[in-house]
Enzyme design. Sequence first.
Site, PDB file in Angstrom:
ATOM      1  CE1 TYR A 103      -3.617  -2.192   0.112  1.00 41.10           C
ATOM      2  CE2 TYR A 103      -2.734  -3.356   1.924  1.00 41.10           C
ATOM      3  CZ  TYR A 103      -3.662  -3.331   1.004  1.00 41.10           C
ATOM      4  OH  TYR A 103      -4.398  -4.438   0.851  1.00 41.10           O
ATOM      5  CG  HIS A 339      -7.400  -2.116   0.213  1.00 42.93           C
ATOM      6  ND1 HIS A 339      -7.273  -2.973   1.492  1.00 42.93           N
ATOM      7  CD2 HIS A 339      -7.767  -3.047  -0.648  1.00 42.93           C
ATOM      8  CE1 HIS A 339      -7.760  -4.239   1.187  1.00 42.93           C
ATOM      9  NE2 HIS A 339      -8.076  -4.638   0.093  1.00 42.93           N
ATOM     10  CB  SER A 420     -27.865 -28.903  -3.517  1.00 42.80           C
ATOM     11  OG  SER A 420     -27.380 -28.705  -4.833  1.00 42.80           O
ATOM     12  CE  LYS A 422     -24.024 -34.208   1.307  1.00 42.81           C
ATOM     13  NZ  LYS A 422     -25.230 -33.772   1.097  1.00 42.81           N
ATOM     14  CB  SER A 424     -16.283 -25.082  -0.953  1.00 46.18           C
ATOM     15  OG  SER A 424     -15.793 -23.760  -1.213  1.00 46.18           O
ATOM     16  CB  SER A 452      -9.192 -13.782   6.045  1.00 41.32           C
ATOM     17  OG  SER A 452      -8.932 -13.117   7.425  1.00 41.32           O
ATOM     18  CB  THR A 461      -4.914 -10.940   2.581  1.00 36.23           C
ATOM     19  OG1 THR A 461      -3.824 -10.058   2.003  1.00 36.23           O
ATOM     20  CG2 THR A 461      -6.116 -10.255   2.995  1.00 36.23           C
ATOM     21  CB  SER A 550     -11.814 -10.480  -2.978  1.00 35.78           C
ATOM     22  OG  SER A 550     -11.700 -10.447  -1.927  1.00 35.78           O
ATOM     23  CD  GLN A 551     -16.926 -16.313  -0.501  1.00 37.73           C
ATOM     24  OE1 GLN A 551     -17.829 -16.866  -0.967  1.00 37.73           O
ATOM     25  NE2 GLN A 551     -16.215 -16.974   0.320  1.00 37.73           N
TER      26      GLN A 551
END
Length: 622
Positions: A103, A339, A420, A422, A424, A452, A461, A550-551
Amino acid sequence: SLAGAVKPSGLVKPVSVTRIAGRYLAHQEGLPKLPVPPLQQTCEHYLAALTPIVDPEELNHTRKLLEEFQKPGGVGERLQKGLEQRAKKMENWLSDWWLQTAYLDYRMPVVVHSSPGVVLPRMEFSDRQGQMRYAAKLIAGVLDFKSMIDNETLPVEYLGAKPLCMNQYYKVLSSCRIPGTKRDTVVNYTLDKRPPTHITVVHNFQFFVLDVYNSDATPLTVDQIYIQLEKIWNSSLQTNKEPIGILTSNHRNSWGKAYNNLIKDKTNKESVRAIQKSIFTVCLDAPIPRVSDDMYRTRAGVQMLHGGGSRWNSGNRWFDKTLQFIIGEDGTCGLIYEHAPAEGPPIVSLIDHVVEYMKKSEMVRTPMVPLRMPQKLRFHITPEIKKDIEEAKQNMNIMVHDLDMKVSVFSHFGKDFPKSQKMSPDAFIQMALQLAYYRIYKRCCPTYESASLRMFRLGRTDTIRSTTIDSDKFVKAMDDPAKHNTEKVALLDKAVKAHRAYTDMAIRGQAIDRHLLGLKLQAIEDLAALPEIFMDTSYAVVLHFNLSTSQVPAKTNCVMCFGPVVPDGYGVCYNPMDTHINFAVSAFNSCQDTNAARLAQALEDALLDIKTLLEQTPKAKL
């Protein structure tokens, strides 16, 4: 299954987190320190990560360099020992290095290149009163969240049974980035003897200080805040003011130079200091041109990321401010955050709290104690500052034209379908993205997904590398007519499991990216020659993330967006809800080979094709 009872959906970013009230410092002391992974493990995994993305000759060359690097008594061993020493004596061997390299040393503008935006659900304001009522409730909601931070009653988050580091929550309020001509710094006023009691509000490019606490330290009510916002609005009706805030969007060296020049003047210096010290900033934006409903989210996304250009709202910001809420007169709402101090999940957790708060907060009539007029911040604009503003405007408008964005809602299914099966949900979406990219470019690319490290003290991260040997086999088989469906499903299953396993390693501090960075920075710190592995083409290739993903899960139906990290790449952010997925795709128009809408469409197709494949293929007996 991996990790026993841990819910797979929560592993990448703490979302299915349980919260338990507890004292902050005692909690932090109890967290483990970030480990330094074994050298041999990282070298093996590095080769595996290179396999699907570099050609065989490159790979062989790198293999030889790695053997050399790992020789007993060699360079690798020396640097590894140095890192292990650093880990012993510091709270976190990585966090300072990461803050600097990722950063503060980065010289590109924070706009588009670093700061993520968040689009909140669209509001129906019929008038400016609606805009201000919403703003007043939102401000009260953030202050409510702040009281939990201040009293240390913020519930500790857990990932399964593991408590998470809460440090980032203490970094997002009353803080600001400060530009430098070579590197930036971050200031935080939370722990001052007299911590800030004001926020800044900006309207028509004009900044105001709004005190949000009474003299007895109680926060103003929604009603009182509304009255103060009305005063601000009415004393900033002129639209011909110089957009001083646009300076913050420039290249960091240019802004650093302009900043030093700007604050030579005492009035300017005090005004800038008031913005930096404020708890957060609220931007009351002018309406943006209306677009069709299916284009609306995309327009809102760019509005959060850069404000639409100098003739629209780009000057109605202070981009160095850690937290800025954006509330448009036309109901476009969201925020942008700088950020350096924090990742998405703490920000999202704040949003979720504020949105809940606003649902129940009704305007309470308050006994009318006359309140002081909010103070307008003055700036003396010299010809030189005027020139800096013009330059920043031009650069901003170039960035605006260059950003190619598509925000969409995938409405066919959400986390429900992968669960449903199984699988991720995160791994499922990542494999669909790998397939989408492969279908367009007929090759795999280096892919970054953030994981994370908050299981560790001061953790930030690490990188989940979604392009694996297994994902590569799956995407190549998917459209191969010679392959049977059962084989395709088996390859998908294996790829999803490999992604889960790597995710699990990453959140336990066992991924490769930060470890390699640490070894490189250790060599620099030792003033030693840079090891060959870091001058190797493979290393440059593996860090050129054409897909940066990113989720960022939230309870609120929102979506985060960010720009690509390389000129020929994409930024992809998604929020998987139960029955739909919100996602944002960005690219640059200056690159002929990338197109955000095209990748977004390919991702939708890939998700549906994988679902069809799974539904049409009889389950093999396990």
